[in-house]
Motif scaffolding. Sequence first.
Motif, mmCIF file in Angstrom:
data_model
loop_
_atom_site.group_PDB
_atom_site.id
_atom_site.type_symbol
_atom_site.label_atom_id
_atom_site.label_comp_id
_atom_site.label_asym_id
_atom_site.label_seq_id
_atom_site.Cartn_x
_atom_site.Cartn_y
_atom_site.Cartn_z
ATOM 1 N N THR A 119 -6.612 -70.650 54.281
ATOM 2 C CA THR A 119 -7.532 -70.949 55.382
ATOM 3 C C THR A 119 -8.665 -69.932 55.481
ATOM 4 O O THR A 119 -9.738 -70.250 56.000
ATOM 5 C CB THR A 119 -6.765 -70.987 56.722
ATOM 6 O OG1 THR A 119 -6.007 -69.779 56.872
ATOM 7 C CG2 THR A 119 -5.831 -72.182 56.772
ATOM 8 N N SER A 120 -8.454 -68.704 54.999
ATOM 9 C CA SER A 120 -9.516 -67.698 55.035
ATOM 10 C C SER A 120 -10.377 -67.727 53.780
ATOM 11 O O SER A 120 -11.365 -66.993 53.692
ATOM 12 C CB SER A 120 -8.906 -66.299 55.200
ATOM 13 O OG SER A 120 -8.056 -65.996 54.111
ATOM 14 N N ILE A 176 -14.854 -57.311 54.549
ATOM 15 C CA ILE A 176 -15.889 -58.353 54.637
ATOM 16 C C ILE A 176 -15.579 -59.227 55.840
ATOM 17 O O ILE A 176 -14.592 -59.960 55.854
ATOM 18 C CB ILE A 176 -15.941 -59.190 53.345
ATOM 19 C CG1 ILE A 176 -16.297 -58.303 52.150
ATOM 20 C CG2 ILE A 176 -16.941 -60.327 53.488
ATOM 21 C CD1 ILE A 176 -16.301 -59.022 50.823
ATOM 22 N N ARG A 177 -16.416 -59.174 56.866
ATOM 23 C CA ARG A 177 -16.154 -59.871 58.126
ATOM 24 C C ARG A 177 -16.960 -61.148 58.290
ATOM 25 O O ARG A 177 -16.746 -61.893 59.236
ATOM 26 C CB ARG A 177 -16.445 -58.949 59.323
ATOM 27 C CG ARG A 177 -15.697 -57.635 59.334
ATOM 28 C CD ARG A 177 -14.222 -57.787 59.034
ATOM 29 N NE ARG A 177 -13.549 -58.717 59.928
ATOM 30 C CZ ARG A 177 -12.378 -59.249 59.687
ATOM 31 N NH1 ARG A 177 -11.729 -58.979 58.561
ATOM 32 N NH2 ARG A 177 -11.834 -60.079 60.550
ATOM 33 N N THR A 178 -17.918 -61.414 57.403
ATOM 34 C CA THR A 178 -18.680 -62.663 57.458
ATOM 35 C C THR A 178 -18.389 -63.489 56.215
ATOM 36 O O THR A 178 -18.133 -62.945 55.137
ATOM 37 C CB THR A 178 -20.194 -62.401 57.564
ATOM 38 O OG1 THR A 178 -20.609 -61.600 56.449
ATOM 39 C CG2 THR A 178 -20.527 -61.688 58.863
ATOM 40 N N PHE A 179 -18.447 -64.803 56.378
ATOM 41 C CA PHE A 179 -18.123 -65.718 55.288
ATOM 42 C C PHE A 179 -19.420 -66.291 54.708
ATOM 43 O O PHE A 179 -20.285 -66.765 55.453
ATOM 44 C CB PHE A 179 -17.231 -66.859 55.801
ATOM 45 C CG PHE A 179 -16.713 -67.766 54.720
ATOM 46 C CD1 PHE A 179 -15.511 -67.480 54.080
ATOM 47 C CD2 PHE A 179 -17.425 -68.885 54.339
ATOM 48 C CE1 PHE A 179 -15.036 -68.308 53.093
ATOM 49 C CE2 PHE A 179 -16.943 -69.723 53.347
ATOM 50 C CZ PHE A 179 -15.746 -69.435 52.720
ATOM 51 N N ALA A 180 -19.519 -66.253 53.382
ATOM 52 C CA ALA A 180 -20.676 -66.818 52.684
ATOM 53 C C ALA A 180 -20.169 -67.702 51.550
ATOM 54 O O ALA A 180 -19.357 -67.260 50.734
ATOM 55 C CB ALA A 180 -21.577 -65.715 52.144
ATOM 56 N N CYS A 181 -20.618 -68.937 51.499
ATOM 57 C CA CYS A 181 -20.154 -69.891 50.490
ATOM 58 C C CYS A 181 -21.198 -70.000 49.368
ATOM 59 O O CYS A 181 -22.352 -70.356 49.628
ATOM 60 C CB CYS A 181 -19.916 -71.256 51.123
ATOM 61 S SG CYS A 181 -19.355 -72.511 49.933
ATOM 62 N N ASN A 201 -23.419 -66.196 57.073
ATOM 63 C CA ASN A 201 -23.355 -65.582 58.405
ATOM 64 C C ASN A 201 -22.396 -66.298 59.367
ATOM 65 O O ASN A 201 -22.664 -66.398 60.563
ATOM 66 C CB ASN A 201 -24.747 -65.497 59.027
ATOM 67 C CG ASN A 201 -25.671 -64.629 58.194
ATOM 68 O OD1 ASN A 201 -25.237 -63.661 57.568
ATOM 69 N ND2 ASN A 201 -26.951 -64.991 58.172
ATOM 70 N N ILE A 202 -21.296 -66.826 58.823
ATOM 71 C CA ILE A 202 -20.231 -67.382 59.667
ATOM 72 C C ILE A 202 -19.138 -66.326 59.777
ATOM 73 O O ILE A 202 -18.731 -65.727 58.774
ATOM 74 C CB ILE A 202 -19.656 -68.680 59.069
ATOM 75 C CG1 ILE A 202 -20.742 -69.752 58.979
ATOM 76 C CG2 ILE A 202 -18.502 -69.200 59.917
ATOM 77 C CD1 ILE A 202 -20.248 -71.051 58.396
ATOM 78 N N ASP A 203 -18.678 -66.092 60.978
ATOM 79 C CA ASP A 203 -17.591 -65.139 61.162
ATOM 80 C C ASP A 203 -16.376 -65.579 60.352
ATOM 81 O O ASP A 203 -15.980 -66.740 60.373
ATOM 82 C CB ASP A 203 -17.227 -65.041 62.648
ATOM 83 C CG ASP A 203 -16.211 -63.949 62.919
ATOM 84 O OD1 ASP A 203 -15.011 -64.201 62.701
ATOM 85 O OD2 ASP A 203 -16.615 -62.853 63.336
#
Length: 383
Positions: A334-335, A352-357, A364-366
């Motif tokens: 899920t993470s 790494i606290r932000t998610f980048a696809c 910039n998604i938490d």
Amino acid sequence: MKLKGIKMKLLPNQAQKDQIDINIQLRRFIKNKMLDMQQARYKNGGQYVNKFGMNYLIKVLKLEFPFLKQAESTCLEYACADLDQAYQRFFTGQNKHPNFESRKRPHNSYKSKCINQNIQVADNHYIKLPKLGLVRAYGLERIRGQIKNAVIRKEPTGAYSATIQVEHEPVLLPKTNKEVGIDLGITHLAIQSDGFKLENKNFERSLAKKRRSWERKLAHRRTQALIKIKEAETAGVELDLSEFKNVQKAKQMVAKLNRKIANQREYHLQKYTTDLVRHFDLIVLEDLKTKNLLQNHHLSRSIADAAWVKIKSMLAYKCDWYGKELVLVNPAYTSQICSHCGENTGKKPLRIRTFACPHCHTKNIDRDVNAAINILNKALAER
């Protein structure tokens, strides 16, 4: 009708305290006797005796040990029921074999069944309990409905409490047509798919310094007391740790601090879980295996303080009461999965606290909010 437990503080007199101690001691005596009997039967090739057979044996034991008549009768029957439940869990592989209860560290509670209104509220200040009579108590105005049983408990702090189980018919909460996924964490206790984050107040750490101070005092005082006990034994005098008031005071202070931490955590989680069932019809939670996570010695203290299992149990009964739905999903990947395109982007370090696809270029998604959205999407896909 649902069953609801209402906990309240008791203020028994000295005679009632003595009777509570007798009930606790004799409950332990019966349980150990029945466990010894079960082990002896197994060695001799006999069959297991269920709780109904053990209840019948109580009558025989009362003839052999007349002092058992001093105890409240149903608390002895519940001791047999507890042992039978422990054996059933052992037979199914859930638990290890039941153990004998130590006299030094007894189970400091007993359960009484309500028969012929032997448990009833006299007024807003007194409750009638079997073998105890009228006991002064706080919070009796909360008891509404038929009483089923009562658990009388002697706290490590020296206080007395009772948990009264009553029949309860909850009023269903209005539907909101809202859904939420929740990712459990440590820095933030719960991260919702709508972006809300519940702060982890770290109740255990806030009182850790004071508790550690009293634990050191307790260890030092106990050591000094044991030295005096050995000196008294050589002189032919019998002493016990219970006779050293400074040891008992330190022991009670440690217990009070632990109780304060537990009460603060309980209030915090009760408030949050009640707010969840009021605002959402579907609540999706990750089904974490806390036992495995506690093996990480760097995070085990914080995980234990977070009390994720308690959140799950609170939501389970509140959703059942108020007509809401709780779904548990597998937290795997899920993470790592992008909540927009569904592609797995691989493992990422905790820094790494932000998610980048890299596939759909979402940025910039938490990280925790992205995981909460994936938890919700998993449940919706399985429906």
